[in-house]
Design a protein around this motif. Structure first.
Motif, short mmCIF file in Angstrom:
data_model
loop_
_atom_site.label_atom_id
_atom_site.label_comp_id
_atom_site.label_asym_id
_atom_site.label_seq_id
_atom_site.Cartn_x
_atom_site.Cartn_y
_atom_site.Cartn_z
N GLY A 185 1.07 7.40 10.53
CA GLY A 185 1.68 7.82 11.79
C GLY A 185 3.19 7.68 11.84
N ILE A 186 3.78 7.03 10.87
CA ILE A 186 5.24 6.90 10.83
C ILE A 186 5.84 8.28 10.61
N ARG A 187 6.86 8.60 11.41
CA ARG A 187 7.55 9.88 11.32
C ARG A 187 9.04 9.65 11.21
N GLY A 188 9.73 10.60 10.61
CA GLY A 188 11.17 10.50 10.56
C GLY A 188 11.78 11.72 9.92
N VAL A 189 13.11 11.70 9.89
CA VAL A 189 13.87 12.79 9.30
C VAL A 189 14.66 12.22 8.13
N ILE A 190 14.56 12.88 7.00
CA ILE A 190 15.23 12.48 5.77
C ILE A 190 16.32 13.50 5.45
N ASP A 191 17.52 13.03 5.17
CA ASP A 191 18.59 13.90 4.71
C ASP A 191 18.51 13.92 3.19
N MET A 213 0.84 -1.17 0.00
CA MET A 213 0.00 0.00 0.00
C MET A 213 0.89 1.24 0.00
N LEU A 214 0.57 2.17 -0.85
CA LEU A 214 1.30 3.43 -0.89
C LEU A 214 0.87 4.31 0.26
N ARG A 215 1.81 4.98 0.84
CA ARG A 215 1.54 5.90 1.95
C ARG A 215 1.70 7.33 1.47
N ASP A 216 0.91 8.22 2.03
CA ASP A 216 0.99 9.62 1.70
C ASP A 216 1.70 10.39 2.80
N VAL A 217 2.47 11.37 2.41
CA VAL A 217 3.05 12.31 3.37
C VAL A 217 1.94 13.29 3.75
N ILE A 218 1.75 13.51 5.04
CA ILE A 218 0.72 14.44 5.48
C ILE A 218 1.30 15.70 6.12
N GLU A 219 2.59 15.65 6.44
CA GLU A 219 3.25 16.81 7.03
C GLU A 219 4.72 16.79 6.67
N ALA A 220 5.26 17.95 6.36
CA ALA A 220 6.69 18.08 6.04
C ALA A 220 7.19 19.42 6.54
N LYS A 221 8.37 19.38 7.15
CA LYS A 221 8.97 20.61 7.66
C LYS A 221 10.46 20.58 7.34
N ALA A 222 10.96 21.67 6.75
CA ALA A 222 12.38 21.78 6.45
C ALA A 222 13.16 22.01 7.73
N LEU A 223 14.28 21.29 7.85
CA LEU A 223 15.21 21.46 8.97
C LEU A 223 16.55 21.93 8.41
N ASN A 224 17.44 22.34 9.29
CA ASN A 224 18.79 22.73 8.85
C ASN A 224 19.50 21.56 8.18
N GLY A 225 20.42 21.88 7.30
CA GLY A 225 21.25 20.85 6.69
C GLY A 225 20.54 20.03 5.63
N TYR A 226 19.57 20.62 4.94
CA TYR A 226 18.85 19.94 3.86
C TYR A 226 18.14 18.67 4.34
N ARG A 227 17.59 18.75 5.54
CA ARG A 227 16.83 17.63 6.09
C ARG A 227 15.35 17.99 6.16
N LEU A 228 14.52 16.97 6.07
CA LEU A 228 13.07 17.14 6.18
C LEU A 228 12.53 16.27 7.31
N ALA A 229 11.69 16.84 8.15
CA ALA A 229 10.93 16.07 9.13
C ALA A 229 9.60 15.78 8.45
N ILE A 230 9.28 14.50 8.29
CA ILE A 230 8.06 14.14 7.59
C ILE A 230 7.22 13.17 8.40
N THR A 231 5.91 13.25 8.18
CA THR A 231 4.95 12.36 8.81
C THR A 231 4.08 11.75 7.72
N PHE A 232 3.88 10.44 7.81
CA PHE A 232 3.04 9.72 6.85
C PHE A 232 1.65 9.49 7.42
N ASP A 233 0.72 9.14 6.54
CA ASP A 233 -0.67 8.96 6.94
C ASP A 233 -0.90 7.80 7.89
#
Length: 91
Positions: free
Chosen positions: A23-29, A1-21
């Motif tokens: 509830g999985i959350r994480g930081v992507i470089d 099943m494909l998951r959708d990103v429901i929230e994204a926030k830019a962080l320092n150092g070209y990182r993104l804090a993201i949340t999926f539909d």
């Protein structure tokens, strides 16, 4: 099943804090997964990178310059920690 990103926030150092539909959350470089060339070239500017938004139609993250990231790639990266083991699933 494909998951959708429901929230994204830019962080320092070209990182993104993201949340999926689910509830999985994480930081992507982002610098580790895309070269800042072509459509991604404008993202070298941290102010442009910070303009990230959730594209509800795609269910992923996008930028006004037209760059976007594949949801499956993001989800896989969030689910696997740096040691290569599966991250715990949110309940």
């Amino acid at each position: 099943m494909l998951r959708d990103v429901i929230e994204a926030k830019a962080l320092n150092g070209y990182r993104l804090a993201i949340t999926f539909d689910d509830g999985i959350r994480g930081v992507i470089d982002v610098a580790k997964i895309v070269p800042f060339e072509g459509v991604f070239a404008p993202l070298r500017s941290e102010s442009e990178f910070a303009r990230v938004f959730v594209n509800r139609e795609l269910g992923s993250v996008s930028w006004p310059c037209g760059a976007d990231l594949d949801t499956q790639v993001l989800y896989a990266r969030v689910r696997v920690d740096e040691a290569g083991t599966r991250a715990p699933v949110a309940s």
